[in-house]
Write a protein that holds these residues in place. Structure first.
Motif, PDB file in Angstrom:
ATOM      1  N   ASP A   1       0.878  -1.253  -0.106  1.00  0.00           N
ATOM      2  CA  ASP A   1      -0.555   0.408  -0.425  1.00  0.00           C
ATOM      3  C   ASP A   1       0.578   1.537   0.051  1.00  0.00           C
ATOM      4  O   ASP A   1       2.046   1.189  -0.138  1.00  0.00           O
ATOM      5  CB  ASP A   1      -1.065  -0.125   1.028  1.00  0.00           C
ATOM      6  N   MET A   2       0.340   2.410  -0.355  1.00  0.00           N
ATOM      7  CA  MET A   2       1.026   4.057   0.096  1.00  0.00           C
ATOM      8  C   MET A   2       1.667   4.018   0.863  1.00  0.00           C
ATOM      9  O   MET A   2       2.963   4.887   0.676  1.00  0.00           O
ATOM     10  CB  MET A   2       0.207   4.958  -0.457  1.00  0.00           C
ATOM     11  N   ALA A   3       0.870   3.366   1.572  1.00  0.00           N
ATOM     12  CA  ALA A   3       1.957   3.995   3.482  1.00  0.00           C
ATOM     13  C   ALA A   3       3.385   2.978   3.030  1.00  0.00           C
ATOM     14  O   ALA A   3       4.852   3.620   3.460  1.00  0.00           O
ATOM     15  CB  ALA A   3       0.996   3.432   4.525  1.00  0.00           C
ATOM     16  N   ASP A   4       3.167   1.572   2.995  1.00  0.00           N
ATOM     17  CA  ASP A   4       4.536   0.865   2.545  1.00  0.00           C
ATOM     18  C   ASP A   4       5.357   1.733   1.522  1.00  0.00           C
ATOM     19  O   ASP A   4       6.890   1.572   2.132  1.00  0.00           O
ATOM     20  CB  ASP A   4       4.293  -0.441   2.027  1.00  0.00           C
ATOM     21  N   TRP A   5       5.294   1.976   0.491  1.00  0.00           N
ATOM     22  CA  TRP A   5       6.118   2.836  -0.604  1.00  0.00           C
ATOM     23  C   TRP A   5       6.400   4.022  -0.313  1.00  0.00           C
ATOM     24  O   TRP A   5       7.706   3.953   0.003  1.00  0.00           O
ATOM     25  CB  TRP A   5       4.889   2.853  -1.407  1.00  0.00           C
ATOM     26  N   GLY A   6       6.273   4.871   0.738  1.00  0.00           N
ATOM     27  CA  GLY A   6       6.279   6.167   1.570  1.00  0.00           C
ATOM     28  C   GLY A   6       7.629   5.640   2.357  1.00  0.00           C
ATOM     29  O   GLY A   6       8.912   5.822   2.703  1.00  0.00           O
TER      30      GLY A   6
ATOM     31  N   PHE B   1       2.567   9.434  11.318  1.00  0.00           N
ATOM     32  CA  PHE B   1       2.945   8.933  10.223  1.00  0.00           C
ATOM     33  C   PHE B   1       1.547   8.003  10.015  1.00  0.00           C
ATOM     34  O   PHE B   1       2.320   7.020  11.182  1.00  0.00           O
ATOM     35  CB  PHE B   1       3.952   8.924   9.326  1.00  0.00           C
ATOM     36  N   GLY B   2       0.878   7.756   9.429  1.00  0.00           N
ATOM     37  CA  GLY B   2       0.605   6.599   8.758  1.00  0.00           C
ATOM     38  C   GLY B   2      -0.376   6.723   7.450  1.00  0.00           C
ATOM     39  O   GLY B   2      -0.058   7.024   6.725  1.00  0.00           O
ATOM     40  N   SER B   3      -1.196   5.337   7.527  1.00  0.00           N
ATOM     41  CA  SER B   3      -1.862   4.854   6.092  1.00  0.00           C
ATOM     42  C   SER B   3      -2.776   6.199   6.566  1.00  0.00           C
ATOM     43  O   SER B   3      -3.722   7.275   7.076  1.00  0.00           O
ATOM     44  CB  SER B   3      -2.589   3.539   6.318  1.00  0.00           C
ATOM     45  N   VAL B   4      -3.230   6.133   4.942  1.00  0.00           N
ATOM     46  CA  VAL B   4      -4.580   7.422   4.689  1.00  0.00           C
ATOM     47  C   VAL B   4      -6.394   6.776   5.442  1.00  0.00           C
ATOM     48  O   VAL B   4      -6.697   7.997   6.370  1.00  0.00           O
ATOM     49  CB  VAL B   4      -5.239   7.537   2.577  1.00  0.00           C
TER      50      VAL B   4
END
Lengths: 424, 144
Positions: A206-211, A404-407
């Motif tokens: 997911d987007m958080a992983d990529w960040g 910081f976290g996922s959307v």
């Protein structure tokens, strides 16, 4: 430095004083770099806006004075003609629709309004976003560009395969007026090959992983050019946007390769261009957890402000935020601002997403972000964001605590009024 | 590199921006951010955890590896020049577009690629003469 006859004529004033000043700056800059020549560009993305208190004194002398000094490094005030090549404005300091909400000084709002008119008359496209590639400025592979904005530069080089160094206010001003930029660094294919190897041994989806992977990468490789091995999921625009912004924040990464995904690396061998591969840096579950923890700069769970949209949201992200907020109410003590380019905001408005977000108590913001504008809702002590880049910068700039976290974690926490994310 | 009387050291490097200046050195082995890293009103480093945090480079010979961070680097050092808070000269070791453009618009004598390690040979407080027209740097040690 070698100049063509056209470039010499520009330097000597054949195209007027502004172009002469622009060429003079490019020559001084090229010599400082040790560049042998300039290269033609027809794609410039820079910062020409006048929206900060420090510009106010110059702006009182007129917008030509602002451009001459800050975008051409010229003591002499020159009359600035229309840009010679397509040029766009990146992110600014004031949201021209929501400046009251931002608490922006009306005098500065008026200054930016005048400045937009001035720039528009000179052919600067007022995209006003850190993500020009989301709103129509999509250079082709191999195209020479002159871009500012670290998160846009890394996307331009790595995902699009176009070529740009990290330019500045003065060099983009000069490039817009001349269609030239020093041929140095990432303009040269020899300097674009990978020189670091990162092996991914955990799920990045997911987007958080990529960040988080991007944030890890910047710390590990600093300003080098990593190639990635072991990726299990195909990223999309949004994930690579977040990944690159994070890598350019914790380090100075301007170029990376993902074999089979990014255009200059059909294979791992191609990424390294036949040079020897270095020993792999491993991103495993422990590294992921460590990096996640490094992004948490908060202890208090009571949440004052949630910031989404750094880099500016795509329309898919706007749709997702609306879906997550449908029929819900954000906690009265918590503010939620969602940032997207003004062009995408139009689509969000027409699609009803803005209404859903506003009905839940959130706001849709354009043209700026809290780190650039240095403006947050009043009295904010604790923030949360789905962006590794914003989590890196905002606590330092605004002196606030940052989660910081996922959307999804961010939206749920905005509704609850407290941080619900996992503290790993 | 030549050394005389053990108190004066001469180095040679490449001109980035020409000119001559002489001032005391401010040395850091850490790169510096422009936007978000310095206060352009007094030339001080504001980045949290930076070893120069709170110290001003205004009027000093700034000896550092180079630039990092936002593409606003040149704009912030440019602002320092306008505010009279720029360094007197700069010596750096790692070339990037940020530092090159930044040095050009700061318009102070700047050299790089010295024939000796500036971090070994220059300490904060040494008197440093930068003749960036010829690339010559003369260091007078403040202590033995």
């Amino acid at each position: 430095m070698q100049l063509t006859d056209t470039e010499k004529a520009m330097r000597d004033g054949a195209s007027g004083p502004a172009v002469a000043r622009a060429m003079d700056l490019l020559i001084r800059y090229g010599k400082a770099l040790g560049a042998e020549r300039l290269v033609e560009t027809r794609n410039v993305a820079g910062a020409f806006n006048a929206s900060t208190p420090s510009v106010r004194d110059l702006a009182r002398q007129g917008m030509d004075k602002v451009f001459s000094e800050l975008n051409l490094d010229s003591d002499e005030e020159v009359e600035v003609p229309r840009m010679a090549v397509p040029t766009c404005q990146l992110i600014t300091g004031i949201d021209m629709d929501n400046h009251a909400l931002q608490g922006a000084d009306p005098e500065l709002v008026e200054m930016q309004r005048q400045n937009e008119k001035y720039l528009g008359k000179r052919g600067v496209n007022m995209m006003c976003t850190c993500t020009p590639y989301q709103v129509g400025n999509v250079p082709v592979k191999g195209e020479h560009c002159a871009w500012m904005e670290s998160s846009a530069v890394i996307y331009c080089n790595s995902v699009l395969g176009a070529r740009t160094n990290v330019e500045g206010k003065e060099s983009t001003g000069a490039a817009g007026l001349t269609g030239r930029i020093p041929y140095w660094g990432l303009h040269d294919p020899a300097n674009r090959r990978a020189n670091r190897l990162i092996r991914v041994e955990t799920e990045v989806d997911d987007m958080a992983d990529w960040g988080v992977l991007g944030y890890f990468t910047g710390f590990e490789v600093e300003e080098n050019r990593p190639a990635f091995d072991g990726l299990t999921h195909l990223p999309d625009l949004v994930k690579l946007k977040h990944f690159g912004a994070a890598a350019a924040s914790s380090g100075g990464v301007e170029m990376y390769h993902m074999p089979g995904i990014t255009p200059e690396a059909p294979s791992m061998d191609a990424a390294f261009g036949g040079t020897e591969r270095p020993e792999a840096i491993v991103f495993d579950e422990a590294a992921k957890r460590r990096t996640w923890a490094r992004l948490q700069n908060a202890t208090d769970r009571k949440l004052d402000f949630v910031m989404l949209g750094c880099p500016h949201n795509s329309i898919e992200q706007m749709s997702l935020v609306a879906e997550l907020l449908e029929g819900r109410k954000i906690h009265p003590d918590t503010a939620l601002w969602v940032h997207t380019p003004r062009a995408i905001r139009q689509i969000a408005d027409r699609s009803g997403y803005t209404d859903v977000i506003r009905a839940a108590g959130g706001e849709v913001m354009s043209d700026t972000c809290p780190s650039i504008s240095r403006r947050l809702p009043k009295g904010v002590r604790v923030i949360a964001t789905d962006s590794a880049k914003q989590a890196h910068y905002l606590p330092a700039i605004a002196k606030v605590q940052g989660w910081f976290g996922s959307v999804r974690q961010c939206v749920d926490s905005a509704v609850a009024g407290e941080w619900l994310g996992v503290v790993q | 590199m030549t050394e005389t009387k053990a108190r004066t050291i001469t180095l040679h490097g490449r001109t980035v921006v020409g000119g001559k200046a002489s001032a005391t050195a401010l040395v850091t082995t850490q790169t510096i951010s422009g936007w978000g890293g310095i206060n352009e009103r007094d030339g001080s480093v504001i980045e949290l955890h930076h070893e120069l945090n709170g110290q001003s480079f205004a009027g000093k010979v700034l000896v550092f590896p180079g630039a990092k961070g936002s593409s606003g680097w040149s704009a912030y050092f440019h602002m320092c020049r306008l505010n009279g808070t720029a360094p007197a000269a700069m010596i750096f070791t790692r070339m990037t577009t940020k530092i090159a453009l930044g040095a050009v618009v700061t318009r102070v004598p700047t050299v790089t690629d010295l024939d000796g390690d500036p971090f070994e040979l220059i300490e904060t407080g040494d008197l440093v003469e930068v003749d960036a027209d010829t690339g010559k740097v003369t260091i007078t040690k403040s202590r033995d």
